[in-house]
Motif scaffolding. Structure first.
Motif, PDB file in Angstrom:
ATOM      1  N   ALA A   9      42.246  36.648  48.973  1.00 22.36           N
ATOM      2  CA  ALA A   9      41.681  37.996  48.973  1.00 22.36           C
ATOM      3  C   ALA A   9      41.010  38.328  47.637  1.00 22.36           C
ATOM      4  O   ALA A   9      40.558  39.453  47.447  1.00 22.36           O
ATOM      5  N   LEU A  10      40.958  37.371  46.717  1.00 23.61           N
ATOM      6  CA  LEU A  10      40.315  37.569  45.418  1.00 23.61           C
ATOM      7  C   LEU A  10      40.921  38.761  44.678  1.00 23.61           C
ATOM      8  O   LEU A  10      40.230  39.486  43.975  1.00 23.61           O
ATOM      9  N   CYS A  11      42.219  38.970  44.875  1.00 18.69           N
ATOM     10  CA  CYS A  11      42.855  40.156  44.301  1.00 18.69           C
ATOM     11  C   CYS A  11      43.191  39.959  42.823  1.00 18.69           C
ATOM     12  O   CYS A  11      43.331  40.920  42.083  1.00 18.69           O
ATOM     13  N   GLY A  12      43.367  38.706  42.404  1.00 20.18           N
ATOM     14  CA  GLY A  12      43.662  38.444  41.002  1.00 20.18           C
ATOM     15  C   GLY A  12      45.133  38.604  40.632  1.00 20.18           C
ATOM     16  O   GLY A  12      45.476  38.564  39.455  1.00 20.18           O
ATOM     17  N   MET A  13      46.010  38.781  41.622  1.00 13.65           N
ATOM     18  CA  MET A  13      47.438  38.917  41.324  1.00 13.65           C
ATOM     19  C   MET A  13      47.991  37.631  40.712  1.00 13.65           C
ATOM     20  O   MET A  13      48.854  37.677  39.834  1.00 13.65           O
ATOM     21  N   CYS A  14      47.521  36.497  41.194  1.00 14.32           N
ATOM     22  CA  CYS A  14      48.006  35.213  40.661  1.00 14.32           C
ATOM     23  C   CYS A  14      47.678  35.134  39.173  1.00 14.32           C
ATOM     24  O   CYS A  14      48.530  34.779  38.356  1.00 14.32           O
ATOM     25  N   ARG A  15      46.465  35.492  38.819  1.00 12.27           N
ATOM     26  CA  ARG A  15      46.063  35.446  37.417  1.00 12.27           C
ATOM     27  C   ARG A  15      46.904  36.412  36.584  1.00 12.27           C
ATOM     28  O   ARG A  15      47.322  36.108  35.482  1.00 12.27           O
ATOM     29  N   HIS A  16      47.165  37.580  37.158  1.00 12.34           N
ATOM     30  CA  HIS A  16      47.899  38.600  36.437  1.00 12.34           C
ATOM     31  C   HIS A  16      49.321  38.147  36.128  1.00 12.34           C
ATOM     32  O   HIS A  16      49.838  38.408  35.046  1.00 12.34           O
ATOM     33  N   TYR A  17      49.956  37.455  37.070  1.00 10.61           N
ATOM     34  CA  TYR A  17      51.366  37.124  36.900  1.00 10.61           C
ATOM     35  C   TYR A  17      51.614  35.724  36.364  1.00 10.61           C
ATOM     36  O   TYR A  17      52.733  35.408  36.001  1.00 10.61           O
ATOM     37  N   CYS A  18      50.607  34.882  36.348  1.00 15.22           N
ATOM     38  CA  CYS A  18      50.828  33.512  35.866  1.00 15.22           C
ATOM     39  C   CYS A  18      51.234  33.551  34.386  1.00 15.22           C
ATOM     40  O   CYS A  18      50.500  34.072  33.554  1.00 15.22           O
ATOM     41  N   PRO A  19      52.419  33.008  34.052  1.00 13.88           N
ATOM     42  CA  PRO A  19      52.893  33.125  32.670  1.00 13.88           C
ATOM     43  C   PRO A  19      52.078  32.288  31.696  1.00 13.88           C
ATOM     44  O   PRO A  19      52.078  32.569  30.493  1.00 13.88           O
ATOM     45  N   THR A  20      51.421  31.248  32.183  1.00 11.37           N
ATOM     46  CA  THR A  20      50.706  30.366  31.270  1.00 11.37           C
ATOM     47  C   THR A  20      49.192  30.533  31.360  1.00 11.37           C
ATOM     48  O   THR A  20      48.450  29.797  30.715  1.00 11.37           O
ATOM     49  N   LYS A  21      48.750  31.463  32.179  1.00 11.87           N
ATOM     50  CA  LYS A  21      47.302  31.671  32.406  1.00 11.87           C
ATOM     51  C   LYS A  21      46.632  30.393  32.924  1.00 11.87           C
ATOM     52  O   LYS A  21      45.501  30.069  32.562  1.00 11.87           O
ATOM     53  N   PRO A  79      28.421  39.955  37.286  1.00 12.65           N
ATOM     54  CA  PRO A  79      29.119  40.513  36.117  1.00 12.65           C
ATOM     55  C   PRO A  79      30.137  39.513  35.577  1.00 12.65           C
ATOM     56  O   PRO A  79      30.678  38.702  36.327  1.00 12.65           O
ATOM     57  N   GLU A  80      30.404  39.598  34.285  1.00 12.96           N
ATOM     58  CA  GLU A  80      31.310  38.656  33.643  1.00 12.96           C
ATOM     59  C   GLU A  80      32.713  38.702  34.234  1.00 12.96           C
ATOM     60  O   GLU A  80      33.395  37.698  34.323  1.00 12.96           O
ATOM     61  N   ARG A  81      33.134  39.905  34.610  1.00 10.74           N
ATOM     62  CA  ARG A  81      34.508  40.053  35.096  1.00 10.74           C
ATOM     63  C   ARG A  81      34.595  39.950  36.612  1.00 10.74           C
ATOM     64  O   ARG A  81      35.594  40.333  37.207  1.00 10.74           O
ATOM     65  N   PHE A  82      33.544  39.451  37.241  1.00  9.78           N
ATOM     66  CA  PHE A  82      33.535  39.314  38.693  1.00  9.78           C
ATOM     67  C   PHE A  82      34.672  38.408  39.144  1.00  9.78           C
ATOM     68  O   PHE A  82      34.939  37.381  38.525  1.00  9.78           O
ATOM     69  N   ARG A  83      35.361  38.815  40.211  1.00  8.61           N
ATOM     70  CA  ARG A  83      36.449  37.977  40.715  1.00  8.61           C
ATOM     71  C   ARG A  83      35.940  37.074  41.825  1.00  8.61           C
ATOM     72  O   ARG A  83      35.744  37.503  42.952  1.00  8.61           O
ATOM     73  N   GLY A  84      35.694  35.828  41.462  1.00 11.57           N
ATOM     74  CA  GLY A  84      35.210  34.848  42.431  1.00 11.57           C
ATOM     75  C   GLY A  84      36.293  33.841  42.763  1.00 11.57           C
ATOM     76  O   GLY A  84      37.472  34.130  42.640  1.00 11.57           O
ATOM     77  N   ARG A  85      35.848  32.649  43.139  1.00 12.42           N
ATOM     78  CA  ARG A  85      36.775  31.627  43.616  1.00 12.42           C
ATOM     79  C   ARG A  85      37.862  31.294  42.586  1.00 12.42           C
ATOM     80  O   ARG A  85      37.602  31.217  41.389  1.00 12.42           O
ATOM     81  N   THR A 115      33.678  33.053  38.333  1.00 13.22           N
ATOM     82  CA  THR A 115      32.673  34.013  38.806  1.00 13.22           C
ATOM     83  C   THR A 115      31.840  33.418  39.940  1.00 13.22           C
ATOM     84  O   THR A 115      30.820  33.970  40.313  1.00 13.22           O
ATOM     85  N   ASP A 116      32.319  32.309  40.503  1.00 13.60           N
ATOM     86  CA  ASP A 116      31.549  31.638  41.556  1.00 13.60           C
ATOM     87  C   ASP A 116      31.790  32.332  42.896  1.00 13.60           C
ATOM     88  O   ASP A 116      32.904  32.366  43.398  1.00 13.60           O
ATOM     89  N   TRP A 117      30.737  32.873  43.457  1.00 16.66           N
ATOM     90  CA  TRP A 117      30.887  33.605  44.730  1.00 16.66           C
ATOM     91  C   TRP A 117      30.097  32.942  45.857  1.00 16.66           C
ATOM     92  O   TRP A 117      29.987  33.496  46.945  1.00 16.66           O
TER      93      TRP A 117
END
Ligand code: SF4
Ligand code: SF4
Ligand code: SF4
Lengths: 177, 158
Positions: A79-91, A29-35, A97-99
């Motif tokens: 843990a592939l939780c995506g918290m880093c992406r969520h909080y990174c101010p500059t994205k 899936p496009e929104r898959f949380r991979g590496r 999607t690489d698993w």
């Protein structure tokens, strides 16, 4: 009893429900949380991702010469939780999607992404800074008439000084009027 | 007989050990076996219920103090040449539990691991990739190509 005939018919009509992987690439899936991947251009070294990281996968350390910092993500504790992406101010940090993650034990500690990100020198005092990425700066200065291109090359203290000088000049012109 | 055994690729049996996992990885392991969409039996593998029948052992969980001795005992019951797969970030590094007061892992402190499949949990296809890698190592060990390092694999029970 003849349920299997129904199943057989369905299978003949629709094909098997088994995913052909590993013979064929699996659907992701496009929104898959991979590496996790980092864009070093965008990273400002704020360390929010390191602070938020659930698995303690991120390490950010100045290099020996202090001319930049080394950014490491160890996938084997992410843990592939995506918290880093969520909080990174500059994205700057995001999840790909690489698993394809299975690896042998020899590669355990190499299963990481290393980035070496240089500091820039402040145009005013020469202090080590990371410049705000242009997209973020454009958003910050969207409603300001100030030309940001030169401001972005300054460290926070020099920016403060520059702001004070701007104030001074505008006050002077007001007084003259 | 020789020709036959040359042609036929042997099929490894899988065995699951839960070393204190949150169950997330175990659900994904069950998914590979029970859901036709993934169906690990296509790869010639099947889950078995006894460690003595197993060839490839999949370990989940960060190895808690409470299950440590039991895990080591069960692991020792699996006959050589066995291949150990760490499934999920828990057994590999401790994952989100690393540094916890009851965590004895990572698992390679006690058990020689061969394949790591990180993820929290890894998706079923990723686990299948790990199983395929483990199967390759297992076949190599059976054929004497890869070292079984049986002697090095001594595990001392506390
Ligand atoms: S996805 Fe979660 S665990 Fe992985 S690096 Fe980001 S914050 Fe850390
Ligand atoms: S990746 Fe994002 S959150 Fe992490 S240090 Fe860089 S800018 Fe900050
Ligand atoms: S790796 Fe994640 S999903 Fe798997 S057992 Fe550990 S915490 Fe649970």
């Amino acid at each position: 009893m003849f349920r299997f005939l129904k199943l057989l018919g369905k299978n003949l009509a629709q094909g098997p429900s088994t995913d052909p992987f590993p013979a064929k690439e699996a659907h992701t899936p496009e929104r898959f949380r991979g590496r996790v991947v980092v864009n070093p251009e965008q990273c400002v070294g704020c360390r929010i991702c390191h602070h938020m990281c659930a698995g303690g996968a991120i390490r950010i350390e100045d290099n020996e010469e202090k001319t930049g910092y080394n950014f490491t993500v160890w996938h084997n504790t992410c843990a592939l939780c995506g918290m880093c992406r969520h909080y990174c101010p500059t994205k700057a940090i995001t999840l790909s999607t690489d698993w394809h993650n299975a690896h042998t034990q020899e590669d355990k500690y190499d299963w990481a992404a290393h980035y070496s990100i240089p500091y820039l020198a402040c145009a005013g005092c020469g202090a080590h800074i990371r410049m705000l990425p242009p997209q973020l700066a454009a958003r910050l200065y969207a409603h300001s008439p100030v030309d940001m291109t030169d401001l972005l090359k300054l460290c926070p203290s020099c920016r403060q000084l520059a702001a004070a000088r701007r104030e001074e000049i505008s006050n002077d012109t007001h007084e003259q009027e | 007989m020789n020709l036959f055994s040359d042609i036929v690729v042997r099929s490894p049996w899988l065995y699951r050990i839960n070393a204190g996992s949150c169950n997330g990885c175990d659900v994904e392991l069950a998914t590979t076996a029970c859901i036709p969409r993934y169906d690990v039996e296509r790869l010639g593998c099947r889950y078995c219920g006894s460690p003595r029948h197993a060839d490839i052992v999949l370990i989940t969980g960060p190895l808690t103090l409470r299950v440590r001795d039991k895990v080591l005992r069960v692991w020792q019951e699996i006959p050589e040449p066995k291949v150990t797969v760490a499934v999920g970030i828990c057994p590999i590094s401790g994952g989100v539990f690393r540094g916890g007061h009851s965590i004895e892992g990572p698992i390679d402190r006690y058990i020689p691991v061969d394949v790591n499949v990180p993820g929290c949990p890894p998706r079923p296809q990723s686990i299948m990739e790990g199983v395929l890698l483990a199967k390759k190592i297992w076949l190599d060990r059976l054929n004497g190509i890869a070292p079984g390092h049986k002697e090095e694999r001594h595990v001392s029970l506390p």
